[in-house]
Design an enzyme around this catalytic site. Structure first.
Site, PDB file in Angstrom:
ATOM      1  N   LYS A 116      34.835  -3.756  66.637  1.00  0.00           N
ATOM      2  CA  LYS A 116      35.807  -3.140  67.535  1.00  0.00           C
ATOM      3  C   LYS A 116      35.315  -3.069  68.977  1.00  0.00           C
ATOM      4  CE  LYS A 116      38.338  -0.332  64.147  1.00  0.00           C
ATOM      5  NZ  LYS A 116      37.870  -1.048  62.973  1.00  0.00           N
ATOM      6  N   GLU A 200      36.719   6.864  71.852  1.00  0.00           N
ATOM      7  CA  GLU A 200      38.001   6.655  72.514  1.00  0.00           C
ATOM      8  C   GLU A 200      38.613   8.007  72.855  1.00  0.00           C
ATOM      9  OE1 GLU A 200      40.537   4.426  69.953  1.00  0.00           O
ATOM     10  OE2 GLU A 200      39.598   2.505  70.399  1.00  0.00           O
ATOM     11  N   HIS A 235      44.712   8.352  57.754  1.00  0.00           N
ATOM     12  CA  HIS A 235      44.553   7.049  58.423  1.00  0.00           C
ATOM     13  C   HIS A 235      44.993   5.872  57.557  1.00  0.00           C
ATOM     14  CE1 HIS A 235      42.489   9.147  61.624  1.00  0.00           C
ATOM     15  NE2 HIS A 235      41.591   9.602  60.786  1.00  0.00           N
ATOM     16  N   ARG A 298      44.250 -11.436  59.597  1.00  0.00           N
ATOM     17  CA  ARG A 298      44.772 -11.775  58.266  1.00  0.00           C
ATOM     18  C   ARG A 298      46.239 -11.400  58.200  1.00  0.00           C
ATOM     19  NH1 ARG A 298      45.392  -6.645  56.399  1.00  0.00           N
ATOM     20  NH2 ARG A 298      43.812  -5.101  56.970  1.00  0.00           N
TER      21      ARG A 298
END
Length: 621
Positions: A116, A200, A235, A298
């Site tokens: 990430k 973040e 999540h 994907r």
């Protein structure tokens, strides 16, 4: 064109890929573990190869076994599906090195977007907006804590190699940061073998918006519009839809263009998804309040909603691109048609904290009025080894409200037993006022809390309707001045309870017990119960609330939960009777007091014996 295809996956996605491949005239090869020997994807494929024991790490995650199976069966290509090895760059390279076609992006693209922090830096260089945060190499707790202070709480700690909601923690204040960081790193190391994290800024009212992109080897890259995946539990996505509610044409153009730029930055080939986090506090999506989050290299679980609104088969696109063909459509040939909503049907029990539910599907009937993607069938066994998702139900309509109503109706008209599912939870979520209005964000499920939890038992009305089906078999003829009630004892998922039904003037009750008919399934608001008549008695001249607790069958009392004089509420367990190797709970039919109790633990009783008497408080006084 590819002539033969091995699917390196299982369950509904394996069946989904096989369906398209078969339509295209491609021979299909399935792989399976011990637990999946009788699975639907194995039955559906033209050929199947056993690849090892049930645990995924010994079968579906062993790339060498997958490639060996492809060689042994003469497969020309390998499709990884999603999950397992689908985003493993080393496996993709091994497939290519073996002289096989890899149905997916280049290994270099998987590597570039796999971490990430590196992906965010790449996106920043490509001019794609990213969430404010920290991507530095200094991973010391002190540096991370200082950066969190600089960003401003709340912040989100994310594992750089994470996915599926793992290795992610929201931190509201500095005092909680150290513990959250340690927990996040432990989970990341365990799940991904990499404990590095990034930080973040936490976005208020966050919405999860993603864009489907597709590239080929001729330099073409298109988007197939956006999806909203904001409804998440811990999540994990639960319900997805396309297009996103509150999306303006201006914002759509901005984020879709950004997604195409992101794909071009890594010379992307095949199906991919660019995920964005959006600030939904304005009530609609603003172009300058949407930021890049990550890329999935994907096919996504939720790809059917995109297929439904565009009329395109994304698996067919994957196979054609892998064979070297150009994309089937140009950007200007793609458009949005209507609205689609997908619900993920999981084998899990909401009443037990959404713990997975396993076992044999004695009853499995899904309503066919909507699209169904599944990998199981009636009689199949849900094992504890894999993801508990057993089906996806997708409704498509000319507008959002029609699709929503159709999906609720289809969930309600489906029947699954004894494996528990989240179907009733999904129905309540689809009917939540915030979802109905399109005011969705990733915190909706947590805010709604217990209001989304389904009731533990059928409603009184549903039980009465079921009881009447049995009661009619004990009625015949005509008699004036007949008693007005008939008592029927039924077992609902093994829990025994009395139900009373009215007897009308034209009906005459039989004098004594009759042979009970067979069990049936009772479905109500997304839940299914097995209802079994234990005893259909003659009429009782008392009211429906006579309170007599009779033994429904011969058996042994294994538990007594009350004493004479105790106050009890409707549904309170009074006794547990063991009979025919099953436990049957006898419950209070209404609020009242235990006026009589003639039962003791370990005692043997015969059918019809009075075990307890419950009276209403007014009657007792």
């Amino acid at each position: 064109m590819i002539s033969s295809l091995l699917i390196a996956n299982r369950g509904e996605i394996a069946c989904r890929i096989i369906r398209t491949a078969r339509r295209m005239g491609i021979r299909t090869i399935a792989v399976y573990s011990d637990a999946d020997a009788n699975a639907l994807h194995v039955r559906f494929a033209d050929d199947a190869v056993h690849i090892g024991p049930s645990p995924a790490r010994e079968s579906y995650l062993v790339g060498e076994k997958i490639i060996a199976a492809a060689r042994a069966t003469g497969a020309r290509a390998i499709h990884p599906g999603y999950g397992f090895l689908s985003e493993n760059a080393a496996f993709a390279q091994a497939v290519i090195d073996a002289g096989l076609i890899w149905v997916g992006p280049d290994p270099s693209s998987i590597t570039a977007m796999g971490l990430k922090d590196a992906a965010k830096k790449l996106m920043q260089d490509a001019g794609v907006p990213t969430t404010p945060g920290y991507l530095g190499e200094d991973q010391s707790p002190e540096r991370l804590a200082a950066e969190a202070e600089a960003i401003g709480y709340p912040v989100l700690i994310k594992a750089v190699a994470g996915g599926g909601g793992k290795g992610m923690r929201k931190v509201d204040n500095a005092g909680d940061f150290a513990d959250a960081l340690a927990s996040c790193r432990r989970e990341a190391a365990s799940s991904f073998g990499n404990d590095a994290v990034l930080l973040e800024k936490w976005i208020n009212n966050p919405r999860h918006i993603e864009v489907q992109v597709f590239g080929d080897r001729h330099g073409n890259i298109v988007h197939l519009f956006e999806r909203d995946c904001s409804l998440q539990r811990r999540h994990q996505k639960v319900i997805e839809e396309a297009p996103a509610p509150g999306m303006t044409e201006f914002t759509r153009a901005a984020i879709c263009d950004a997604a195409v730029r992101a794909a071009r930055a890594v010379n992307y080939v095949g199906a991919g998804t660019i995920e964005f986090i959006a600030d939904g506090s304005a009530g609609y999506l603003k172009a300058d309040r949407v930021w890049f989050m990550e890329m999935n290299t994907r096919l996504q679980v939720e790809h059917p909603v995109t297929e439904e609104i565009t009329g395109q088969d994304l698996v067919e696109w994957q196979l054609r691109v892998a064979a070297g063909e150009p994309l089937p459509k140009k950007q200007q040939e793609l458009s949005i048609n209507g609205h689609a909503i997908e619900a993920r049907l999981y084998a899990e029990d909401p009443a037990k904290g959404f713990l997975p539910s396993t076992g044999r599907l004695e009853q499995f009937e899904l309503d066919g009025s909507v699209r169904i993607d599944t990998g199981v069938y009636q009689g199949a066994t849900i094992s504890p080894f894999y993801d508990p998702m057993i089906a996806k139900m997708i409704a498509h309509g000319s507008h959002r409200e029609g699709a929503r109503e159709d999906l609720i109706r289809a969930l309600n008209d489906s029947s699954i037993w004894p494996v528990r599912t989240n179907s009733a939870f999904l129905m309540k979520l689809l009917d939540h006022p915030d979802f109905v209005s399109g005011s969705v964000d990733t915190g909706l499920i947590e805010r709604a809390g217990d209001s989304l939890m389904p009731p533990p038992m059928p409603s009184d009305e549903a039980l009465s309707d079921a009881a009447q089906q049995y009661g009619r078999q004990a009625l015949a003829g005509f008699r004036l001045n007949a008693p007005t009630q008939q008592r029927i004892i039924i077992a609902v998922n093994g829990q025994t309870m009395p139900v009373h039904m009215p007897i009308f003037d034209h009906q005459t009750p039989l004098a004594g017990p009759v042979e009970p008919p067979c069990a049936c399934w009772l479905s109500e608001e997304g839940q299914t119960w097995r209802v079994e008549p234990i005893r259909v008695s003659g009429a009782t001249s008392g009211a429906a609330s006579d309170g007599a607790i009779l033994s429904p069958m011969p058996g042994r009392i294994i538990a007594v939960m009350v004493a004479a004089g105790d106050k009890v509420a409707k549904g309170h367990k009074l006794l547990t009777l063991e009979a025919m190797k099953m436990e049957h709970s006898l419950i209070a039919p209404f609020d009242g007091i235990v006026a009589e109790l003639d039962a003791e633990e370990g005692g043997q009783v015969s059918e019809g014996v009075l075990l307890a008497k419950i009276v209403k408080v007014d009657d007792h006084d």
